[in-house]
Design an enzyme around this catalytic site. Structure first.
Site, PDB file in Angstrom:
ATOM      1  N   GLY A  33     -31.601   0.559  55.675  1.00 53.44           N
ATOM      2  CA  GLY A  33     -32.690   0.991  56.542  1.00 53.44           C
ATOM      3  C   GLY A  33     -32.454   0.578  57.980  1.00 53.44           C
ATOM      4  O   GLY A  33     -33.387   0.287  58.730  1.00 53.44           O
ATOM      5  N   LEU A  35     -31.646   2.072  60.702  1.00 50.50           N
ATOM      6  CA  LEU A  35     -32.021   2.913  61.836  1.00 50.50           C
ATOM      7  C   LEU A  35     -33.517   2.888  62.107  1.00 50.50           C
ATOM      8  O   LEU A  35     -34.012   3.668  62.928  1.00 50.50           O
ATOM      9  CB  LEU A  35     -31.547   4.352  61.607  1.00 50.50           C
ATOM     10  N   GLY A  36     -34.238   2.012  61.442  1.00 54.90           N
ATOM     11  CA  GLY A  36     -35.681   1.910  61.646  1.00 54.90           C
ATOM     12  C   GLY A  36     -36.037   1.008  62.814  1.00 54.90           C
ATOM     13  O   GLY A  36     -35.168   0.557  63.575  1.00 54.90           O
ATOM     14  N   GLN A  37     -37.339   0.719  62.948  1.00 56.00           N
ATOM     15  CA  GLN A  37     -37.845  -0.031  64.093  1.00 56.00           C
ATOM     16  C   GLN A  37     -37.192  -1.397  64.226  1.00 56.00           C
ATOM     17  O   GLN A  37     -36.857  -1.834  65.333  1.00 56.00           O
ATOM     18  CB  GLN A  37     -39.364  -0.191  63.981  1.00 56.00           C
ATOM     19  N   LEU A  38     -36.998  -2.099  63.117  1.00 53.58           N
ATOM     20  CA  LEU A  38     -36.409  -3.429  63.163  1.00 53.58           C
ATOM     21  C   LEU A  38     -34.893  -3.402  63.063  1.00 53.58           C
ATOM     22  O   LEU A  38     -34.210  -4.245  63.639  1.00 53.58           O
ATOM     23  CB  LEU A  38     -36.957  -4.285  62.017  1.00 53.58           C
ATOM     24  N   ASP A  59     -28.027   3.678  56.291  1.00 48.99           N
ATOM     25  CA  ASP A  59     -29.292   4.394  56.273  1.00 48.99           C
ATOM     26  C   ASP A  59     -29.048   5.739  55.605  1.00 48.99           C
ATOM     27  O   ASP A  59     -27.897   6.109  55.339  1.00 48.99           O
ATOM     28  CB  ASP A  59     -29.833   4.587  57.698  1.00 48.99           C
ATOM     29  N   ARG A  61     -30.220   8.358  57.179  1.00 48.64           N
ATOM     30  CA  ARG A  61     -30.198   9.226  58.353  1.00 48.64           C
ATOM     31  C   ARG A  61     -28.874   9.088  59.087  1.00 48.64           C
ATOM     32  O   ARG A  61     -28.140   8.121  58.894  1.00 48.64           O
ATOM     33  CB  ARG A  61     -31.354   8.881  59.298  1.00 48.64           C
ATOM     34  N   TYR A 166     -48.444   0.155  49.989  1.00 45.13           N
ATOM     35  CA  TYR A 166     -47.461  -0.654  50.726  1.00 45.13           C
ATOM     36  C   TYR A 166     -47.648  -2.130  50.409  1.00 45.13           C
ATOM     37  O   TYR A 166     -46.679  -2.836  50.068  1.00 45.13           O
ATOM     38  CB  TYR A 166     -47.643  -0.397  52.220  1.00 45.13           C
TER      39      TYR A 166
END
Length: 335
Positions: A33, A35-38, A59, A61, A166
């Site tokens: 993951g 390419l996410g915010q963090l 990722d 993506r 979540y």
């Protein structure tokens, strides 16, 4: 970051860290993951610390050409165990950081996908950690708490009955990680992140995302319509502090940890308070309020966190307060 000293039977914590820095090999780290915010900032920070080739970002993506040039990238789906295992084995991975998750607001709209990624995806990485003796970090969240949790100065150990998919999946992460640590000796670690504010990446679909969107709207439109009520207090943190704290936690010797999951926070504020701070710096800025379904989610979460154990065990300390964060966000976004 400065660490507090504690003692063990044979060595003090500073001695253990000096010993570990001499003898411990450089980790080979896989970040899912990424390419996410963090992920983008965390990968950069880890590469600065351990070397670009020792940190593999992955990722589902496609990364930009610039991201590819900065270090190794592989396509990796946390739902595909065999694919992940081949990445781990072929690259001699020793640490895995699982950032793959659907956040609170998005998870409510895509429950099946959230269950798959947040639970089965995590289980795949946890099994890899067990099978190949990996250190594993998977973040948790303030969303793991619920309306029956004490909302002010919420401690690490308390009632946890979340009301979002979540939050439910993150309670699963915490409990399964602790179980694998106790039963199989897996070096599992987790941090309960508050809302994360960043100038570098787009929000990821969380309930606290208003605290990022409000800055963009202030500079673009000089106005913002908030989906939470004006007096909704939530714990928050600026991204640089989050990233530095995460790297410090990852590198802390296991002997210094008294638990596997820690609260981590910096400051709390309401939409009205952050709006006032921005209005002091952006002339004429105004906020209106139209709460939607995310209000009920926010109302089930803590207003503030007690992260004193993280500060004692591995030296967590935030550098940015509310005013410092607002100043830096506006400078960076104006550029």
């Amino acid at each position: 970051m400065v660490f507090n000293a504690t003692t063990t039977a044979r060595r003090s914590l500073p001695q253990l860290r000096r010993f570990a820095s001499v003898t411990a090999p450089t980790p080979k780290i896989l970040v899912t993951g990424a390419l996410g915010q963090l992920g983008v900032g965390l990968v950069q920070l880890l590469r600065n610390k351990y070397g670009a080739n020792n940190v593999i970002s992955s990722d589902v993506r496609k990364p930009t050409a610039a991201m590819r040039s900065e270090g190794p990238f592989v396509f990796g789906d946390v739902l595909d165990y065999k694919q992940l295992e081949s990445i781990v084995v072929n690259n001699d991975v020793t640490w895995i950081i699982n950032l793959s998750a659907l956040l609170s607001a998005v998870g409510e709209m895509h429950m099946d996908r959230a269950l798959a990624i947040n639970m089965q995806g995590f289980q795949n990485t946890l099994e890899l950690a067990k099978r190949h003796q990996l250190r594993i970090l998977c973040p948790s969240t303030i969303g793991a708490f619920g309306p029956s949790t004490p909302r002010d100065n919420t401690p690490d150990l308390t009632i946890m009955r979340p009301t979002t998919i979540y939050g439910i999946t993150k309670v699963h992460v915490e409990l399964m990680g602790e179980y694998y640590h106790r039963r199989f000796g897996v070096d599992f670690r987790s941090l309960r992140y508050p809302g994360i504010i960043s100038a570098d990446t787009e929000p990821g679909g969380g309930t606290t995302d208003y605290a990022v969107q409000i800055f963009h709207s202030a500079l673009k439109d000089n106005a913002y319509k908030c989906y939470l009520g004006p007096d909704t207090a939530l714990p928050m943190m600026y991204l640089p502090d989050c990233l530095n704290g995460t790297v410090s936690f990852l590198s802390a010797p296991t002997e210094s940890l008294t638990q596997r999951t820690y609260n981590m926070a910096a400051f709390s504020f309401t939409p009205k308070e952050i709006s006032a701070k921005i209005a002091e710096r952006v002339k004429g800025f105004e906020t209106t309020y139209e709460p939607d379904y995310r209000q009920a989610i926010a109302d089930s979460w803590p207003r503030s966190l007690d992260d004193s154990i993280a500060r004692k065990d591995w030296g967590w300390k935030n550098e940015y307060d509310l005013d410092g964060m607002v100043d830096d966000m506006l400078v960076r976004l104006r550029k």
